[in-house]
Design an enzyme around this catalytic site. Structure first.
Site, PDB file in Angstrom:
ATOM      1  N   ARG A 156       0.825  -1.216   0.000  1.00 35.13           N
ATOM      2  CA  ARG A 156       0.000   0.000   0.000  1.00 35.13           C
ATOM      3  C   ARG A 156       0.856   1.262   0.000  1.00 35.13           C
ATOM      4  O   ARG A 156       0.589   2.222  -0.733  1.00 35.13           O
ATOM      5  CB  ARG A 156      -0.937  -0.004   1.208  1.00 35.13           C
ATOM      6  N   ILE A 157       1.903   1.295   0.824  1.00 33.47           N
ATOM      7  CA  ILE A 157       2.737   2.488   0.914  1.00 33.47           C
ATOM      8  C   ILE A 157       3.590   2.649  -0.339  1.00 33.47           C
ATOM      9  O   ILE A 157       3.680   3.739  -0.912  1.00 33.47           O
ATOM     10  CB  ILE A 157       3.609   2.443   2.182  1.00 33.47           C
ATOM     11  N   ASP A 176       9.037  -6.625  -5.918  1.00 34.09           N
ATOM     12  CA  ASP A 176       8.312  -7.180  -4.790  1.00 34.09           C
ATOM     13  C   ASP A 176       8.298  -8.695  -4.951  1.00 34.09           C
ATOM     14  O   ASP A 176       8.180  -9.201  -6.071  1.00 34.09           O
ATOM     15  CB  ASP A 176       6.873  -6.645  -4.758  1.00 34.09           C
ATOM     16  N   PRO A 207       9.008  -4.811   5.063  1.00 36.65           N
ATOM     17  CA  PRO A 207       8.846  -5.126   6.490  1.00 36.65           C
ATOM     18  C   PRO A 207      10.094  -5.806   7.033  1.00 36.65           C
ATOM     19  O   PRO A 207      10.878  -6.392   6.279  1.00 36.65           O
ATOM     20  CB  PRO A 207       7.631  -6.059   6.514  1.00 36.65           C
ATOM     21  N   ASN A 213      15.695 -11.093   7.275  1.00 34.64           N
ATOM     22  CA  ASN A 213      16.213  -9.980   6.452  1.00 34.64           C
ATOM     23  C   ASN A 213      16.904  -8.892   7.274  1.00 34.64           C
ATOM     24  O   ASN A 213      16.911  -7.727   6.889  1.00 34.64           O
ATOM     25  CB  ASN A 213      15.112  -9.386   5.577  1.00 34.64           C
ATOM     26  N   ALA A 235      11.046   2.597   6.107  1.00 33.32           N
ATOM     27  CA  ALA A 235      10.502   1.324   6.577  1.00 33.32           C
ATOM     28  C   ALA A 235      11.038   1.029   7.973  1.00 33.32           C
ATOM     29  O   ALA A 235      10.570   1.598   8.961  1.00 33.32           O
ATOM     30  CB  ALA A 235      10.857   0.214   5.585  1.00 33.32           C
ATOM     31  N   ARG A 236      12.050   0.173   8.072  1.00 32.85           N
ATOM     32  CA  ARG A 236      12.689  -0.155   9.348  1.00 32.85           C
ATOM     33  C   ARG A 236      14.195  -0.068   9.173  1.00 32.85           C
ATOM     34  O   ARG A 236      14.734  -0.549   8.168  1.00 32.85           O
ATOM     35  CB  ARG A 236      12.300  -1.576   9.813  1.00 32.85           C
ATOM     36  N   ASP A 260      13.994   7.837   8.056  1.00 32.11           N
ATOM     37  CA  ASP A 260      13.058   8.217   9.122  1.00 32.11           C
ATOM     38  C   ASP A 260      13.200   7.273  10.313  1.00 32.11           C
ATOM     39  O   ASP A 260      12.449   7.385  11.270  1.00 32.11           O
ATOM     40  CB  ASP A 260      11.624   8.159   8.581  1.00 32.11           C
ATOM     41  N   GLU A 265      16.023   2.866  18.159  1.00 32.99           N
ATOM     42  CA  GLU A 265      15.661   4.277  18.145  1.00 32.99           C
ATOM     43  C   GLU A 265      15.056   4.776  19.448  1.00 32.99           C
ATOM     44  O   GLU A 265      15.002   5.985  19.680  1.00 32.99           O
ATOM     45  CB  GLU A 265      14.730   4.582  16.976  1.00 32.99           C
ATOM     46  N   HIS A 298      11.244   9.466  13.033  1.00 34.79           N
ATOM     47  CA  HIS A 298      10.128   8.547  12.815  1.00 34.79           C
ATOM     48  C   HIS A 298       8.789   9.304  12.761  1.00 34.79           C
ATOM     49  O   HIS A 298       7.863   9.019  13.526  1.00 34.79           O
ATOM     50  CB  HIS A 298      10.082   7.471  13.909  1.00 34.79           C
TER      51      HIS A 298
END
Length: 334
Positions: A156-157, A176, A207, A213, A235-236, A260, A265, A298
């Site tokens: 979606r993002i 993807d 994710p 990963n 993302a992360r 971000d 964090e 973030h």
């Protein structure tokens, strides 16, 4: 007696939304601080807690919450790695999350990051802020219609970011593991190697899975990127080898890096170091590379629309378990 929820990490400008969306008349205890080991006692007398990212939901806190009689440990975030699901399961505590919120919140930040670095806005404004109004050769840019944008992770993002770039006439390619035909109007699917070699800006929407990963976007990925490209991560942080990325910025392999997120964090975000070093050497190194490296605390989901979704879905999660004993957004330990 009203069901009492202790909600942590509630900023002042979020209070009104918590109250306005409270259609089930929960008794709300809105706490501005994140949940930590030091303030877990603030949950006493409540039936549930509602966390956000960087709250401490480890076994120590979960055990303490169990002692207080708290069975419901919910988070208003998509990510849930701040909660020890196995410990919660052993305590017979229910954990629920928010599977999604306004995807534009994060995609717009990623898009803005890309434009800021590609057009050298941070670089130029950092100089004019010091009184340097010369035009420097490293501020020379390519127009958007001649850029190729690579989106890794086209959920979606990622789809919404692709739409933003498509709307300003950039070429968009995507990768993807599970490509969607619904995205074919916005991007062209290619393999990862082609995406990395072609893209002027690579944006990550992947994710994080600790067992599969961690730091997957490493030196080998950077080596495959186009020379002078830009990397964006909303993302992360844990999916990237940030040390290798900063090396690439320093050598000029990458023109810039925007993020971000940082690893661990909770030790940094939410604190004001007043210009002094943080508690993280890698974050400090990234800050020293500004304006080629830009970082935000973030704020990807920090929009009115995303906040509305997070709170509303969280309230529905509570109502579901209280009225039916379950919720489609419950999480279980693997």
């Amino acid at each position: 007696m009203a069901f009492k929820i202790a909600a942590y990490g509630v900023r002042e400008n979020e209070i009104e939304s918590f109250q306005d969306l409270n259609k089930y008349s929960y008794d709300l205890k809105l706490i501005p601080e994140n949940l930590t080991h030091e303030n877990v006692q603030t949950a006493q007398g409540c039936d549930a807690v509602l966390l956000r990212g960087n709250n401490v939901g480890d076994q120590q806190n979960l055990d303490q919450l169990k002692e207080y009689g708290i069975k419901y440990v919910f988070t208003r975030t998509v990510g849930f790695n701040h909660i020890d699901l196995k410990a919660a399961q052993n305590n017979q505590q229910l954990v629920a999350y928010v599977p999604g919120y306004s995807p534009l919140s994060v995609s717009e930040l990623a898009f803005t990051f890309g434009l800021t670095l590609q057009r050298h806005i941070a670089l130029a404004t950092s100089r004019t802020a010091r009184g340097d109004f010369k035009v420097h050769t490293d501020e020379f840019a390519t127009e958007i219609h001649d850029l190729t944008i690579g989106i890794i992770g086209t959920g979606r993002i990622g789809r919404e970011e692709a739409a933003l770039w498509k709307g300003v006439n950039a070429t968009v390619v995507g990768f993807d593991r599970y490509p969607s035909d619904a995205n074919q109007d916005l991007l062209t699917y290619v393999d990862e190697d082609e995406l990395l070699s072609r893209s002027d800006i690579v944006s990550l929407h992947v994710p994080y899975f600790p067992d599969s990963n961690h730091h997957y976007f490493n030196q080998s990925y950077i080596d495959k990127m186009k020379n002078g490209a830009i990397l964006v991560n909303t993302a992360r942080a844990e999916i990237t080898d940030v040390s290798a990325i900063l090396d690439a910025v320093e050598t000029g392999k990458l023109t810039g890096f925007a993020t971000d997120v940082v690893e661990n964090e909770g030790r940094i975000f939410g604190h004001d170091f007043a210009g002094q070093p943080t508690e993280d050497d890698l974050a400090d190194r990234a800050l020293r590379l500004y304006p080629k490296v830009i970082m935000t605390p973030h704020i990807g989901s920090y929009t009115r629309e995303a906040l509305h979704d997070m709170i509303a879905i969280s309230y529905e999660n509570f109502n579901d378990v209280l009225t039916t004993g379950s919720s489609k957004n419950l999480l279980a330990a693997k």
